[in-house]
Design an enzyme around this catalytic site. Structure first.
Site, short mmCIF file in Angstrom:
data_model
loop_
_atom_site.label_atom_id
_atom_site.label_comp_id
_atom_site.label_asym_id
_atom_site.label_seq_id
_atom_site.Cartn_x
_atom_site.Cartn_y
_atom_site.Cartn_z
N CYS A 132 26.82 43.71 46.34
CA CYS A 132 26.55 44.84 47.04
C CYS A 132 26.06 44.81 48.54
CB CYS A 132 25.28 45.39 46.26
SG CYS A 132 24.10 43.99 46.03
N HIS A 245 19.95 49.56 49.79
CA HIS A 245 19.72 48.30 50.38
C HIS A 245 19.86 48.76 52.00
CE1 HIS A 245 19.97 45.94 46.89
NE2 HIS A 245 21.09 45.55 46.93
P1 NAP Z 1 20.96 45.01 33.89
O1 NAP Z 1 20.36 46.20 34.15
O2 NAP Z 1 20.34 43.91 33.65
O3 NAP Z 1 21.93 45.22 32.53
C1 NAP Z 1 22.59 43.95 32.07
C2 NAP Z 1 23.66 44.56 30.93
O4 NAP Z 1 24.50 43.64 30.71
C3 NAP Z 1 23.29 45.34 29.90
O5 NAP Z 1 24.01 46.53 29.61
C4 NAP Z 1 23.22 44.38 28.93
O6 NAP Z 1 23.28 44.77 27.62
C5 NAP Z 1 24.41 43.68 29.39
N1 NAP Z 1 24.62 42.35 28.76
C6 NAP Z 1 23.79 41.17 29.12
N2 NAP Z 1 24.11 40.13 28.28
C7 NAP Z 1 25.15 40.51 27.64
C8 NAP Z 1 25.84 39.75 26.65
N3 NAP Z 1 25.78 38.50 26.30
N4 NAP Z 1 26.86 40.58 26.20
C9 NAP Z 1 27.02 41.77 26.37
N5 NAP Z 1 26.43 42.48 27.30
C10 NAP Z 1 25.27 41.86 27.89
O7 NAP Z 1 21.68 44.62 35.03
P2 NAP Z 1 22.78 45.40 36.14
O8 NAP Z 1 21.94 45.43 37.62
O9 NAP Z 1 23.35 46.42 35.56
O10 NAP Z 1 23.73 44.19 36.57
C11 NAP Z 1 24.61 43.55 35.72
C12 NAP Z 1 25.59 42.59 36.29
O11 NAP Z 1 26.21 43.46 37.42
C13 NAP Z 1 24.63 41.25 37.34
O12 NAP Z 1 24.29 40.44 36.44
C14 NAP Z 1 25.72 41.24 38.31
O13 NAP Z 1 26.78 40.37 37.98
C15 NAP Z 1 26.57 42.45 38.47
N6 NAP Z 1 25.98 43.28 39.75
C16 NAP Z 1 26.83 43.34 40.77
C17 NAP Z 1 26.36 43.94 41.89
C18 NAP Z 1 27.26 44.08 42.96
O14 NAP Z 1 26.88 43.54 43.99
N7 NAP Z 1 28.68 44.54 43.01
C19 NAP Z 1 25.19 44.65 41.89
C20 NAP Z 1 24.21 44.63 40.92
C21 NAP Z 1 24.94 43.91 39.79
P3 NAP Z 1 21.82 44.89 26.62
O15 NAP Z 1 21.45 46.22 26.81
O16 NAP Z 1 22.41 44.43 25.11
O17 NAP Z 1 20.82 43.83 27.07
N1 12T Z 2 21.54 38.23 42.18
O1 12T Z 2 26.73 40.48 42.47
O2 12T Z 2 19.53 40.15 42.49
O3 12T Z 2 26.50 38.53 42.91
O4 12T Z 2 20.35 41.79 43.67
C1 12T Z 2 24.01 41.38 43.15
C2 12T Z 2 22.85 41.40 43.18
C3 12T Z 2 23.84 38.83 42.37
C4 12T Z 2 25.81 39.54 42.88
C5 12T Z 2 20.38 40.80 43.10
C6 12T Z 2 22.36 39.16 42.49
C7 12T Z 2 24.54 39.88 42.70
C8 12T Z 2 21.93 40.56 42.90
#
Ligand code: NAP
Ligand code: 12T
Length: 337
Positions: A132, A245
């Site tokens: 991000c 951010h």
């Molecule tokens: P979040 O709000 O904690 O949501 C996590 C999601 O993943 C929930 O839907 C959860 O489902 C699911 N999940 C967790 N463990 C799982 C498993 N073992 N099998 C299937 N589904 C599972 O987190 P978020 O902010 O949406 O972020 C999720 C991920 O996206 C981060 O870990 C990161 O890798 C990525 N991300 C990337 C960026 C970026 O910079 N591009 C920014 C933010 C996040 P449940 O409801 O079943 O727990």
């Molecule tokens: N730890 O996509 O905590 O690599 O804000 C994105 C956001 C990892 C990533 C965070 C993180 C990622 C966070």
């Protein structure tokens, strides 16, 4: 990929902060979705999400979840991605992954559609969505690099808690209430209190003293701008902000910068919105960027000592351009081809 009227799409992590934003952006942009399959862990299987006015039941992610689908959008963390992205690609899906699992792999494209859509091959398999903080920075840097050739970037970030996920959003709310009521703040997601505080710590520390988040900004910037000579000196900080951010960036270039020309260049750059009238109190704010698509750039001012350098303030919605929107823009590039 093959042209169709409608595409079947799995959203892995559909109950999370990024996944829910993906559902609303698919809807808003009228992405031609045929079947939508929301996937999450067993914890959320059976819950419902709303998509285009319909309630759809969340299913548990399994190895056979992807048969017959066109796109799989992953945002369920690195370990889920490492295990299931290759399975989804094998099943014939175009996989767009939001985790850091594959970003720096040589054969995996790392894409910001305004910058390097050409990096997406004809049969992409897995495409990585950048971090991000990197996405919003490079959207502003790319037009500067094209005109003046960037040598070095010094950046400090002010990152909102939604970047960590829904649990962190809940934690900031709870701690804010606790502190305002003279109660001790209970810690959960973060190693220290985040309410009324700033934590110079995002993702894990490395032996060098930098964090992984900081090194993503170094390595991903070079890969997306296709220039390994660009120097990036990052400090990434978590602040008690819910959405969007902010970044203070000093950019040093090969050529001298003409500020008037730079404003014009940034003003017409794709994905950028100039918000730069400080005399009128106008500059990019997280509260204004939240819920919007553009990367807001302002506080454009000459470096006090170096004619080949400029200071900028860059703000964007981390769940939208920083994650869900960028991923869906990648899918749009593919279906337009
Ligand atoms: P979040 O709000 O904690 O949501 C996590 C999601 O993943 C929930 O839907 C959860 O489902 C699911 N999940 C967790 N463990 C799982 C498993 N073992 N099998 C299937 N589904 C599972 O987190 P978020 O902010 O949406 O972020 C999720 C991920 O996206 C981060 O870990 C990161 O890798 C990525 N991300 C990337 C960026 C970026 O910079 N591009 C920014 C933010 C996040 P449940 O409801 O079943 O727990
Ligand atoms: N730890 O996509 O905590 O690599 O804000 C994105 C956001 C990892 C990533 C965070 C993180 C990622 C966070």
């Amino acid at each position: 990929m093959k042209k169709k009227d409608f595409y079947d799409v799995a959203v892995v992590g559909a109950t999370g902060a990024v996944g829910r934003t993906m559902l609303s952006i698919l809807e808003e942009r009228k992405f031609p979705v045929g079947r939508l399959l929301p996937l999450a862990s067993a914890r959320s299987a059976g819950k419902q999400v709303t998509f285009n006015g319909q309630k759809i039941t969340v299913e548990e992610l399994k190895a056979d979840s992807f048969e017959g689908l066109d796109f799989a959008l992953f945002s369920a963390g690195g370990s889920v991605s490492r295990e299931f992205c290759p399975i989804a690609a094998q099943a014939g899906c175009v996989v767009i992954d939001n985790s850091s699992a594959f970003r720096m792999e040589k054969d995996i494209p790392l894409v910001v559609p305004e910058i390097n859509p050409h990096a997406i091959g004809d049969n992409p398999g897995i495409i990585a969505n950048p971090n991000c903080s990197t996405i919003q920075m490079v959207v502003a840097l790319k037009p500067i690099h094209d005109r003046y050739t960037i040598k070095r970037v010094v950046v400090s970030t002010y990152q909102s808690v939604s970047g960590t996920g829904q649990d962190a959003i809940d934690e900031l709310k709870a701690q804010t209430n606790q502190v305002l009521n003279d109660k001790p703040a209970t810690r959960g997601v973060y190693p220290h209190q985040i309410a009324f505080n700033c934590l110079p710590h995002i993702d894990a520390f490395l032996d060098t003293g930098y964090t992984k988040e900081e090194m993503k900004m170094v390595n991903e910037t070079r890969k997306i701008l296709e220039d390994d000579a660009i120097q990036v000196s990052p400090t990434t900080v978590r602040v008690p902000v819910f959405y969007a951010h902010s970044e203070a960036v000093n950019v040093e270039t090969e050529q001298a910068i003409d500020l008037k020309e730079l404003r014009k260049i940034l003003g017409s750059a794709p994905g950028v919105r100039l918000v730069d009238a400080p005399g009128k109190g106008e500059y990019p704010l997280a509260t204004d960027a939240a819920g919007r698509d553009e990367v807001m750039v302002g506080r454009i001012r000459a470096d006090l000592d170096n004619p080949n350098a400029v200071n900028l303030w860059i703000v964007a919605d981390n769940l939208r351009k920083g994650a869900a929107l960028n991923a869906i823009q990648i899918a749009e590039v593919l279906i337009r081809r």
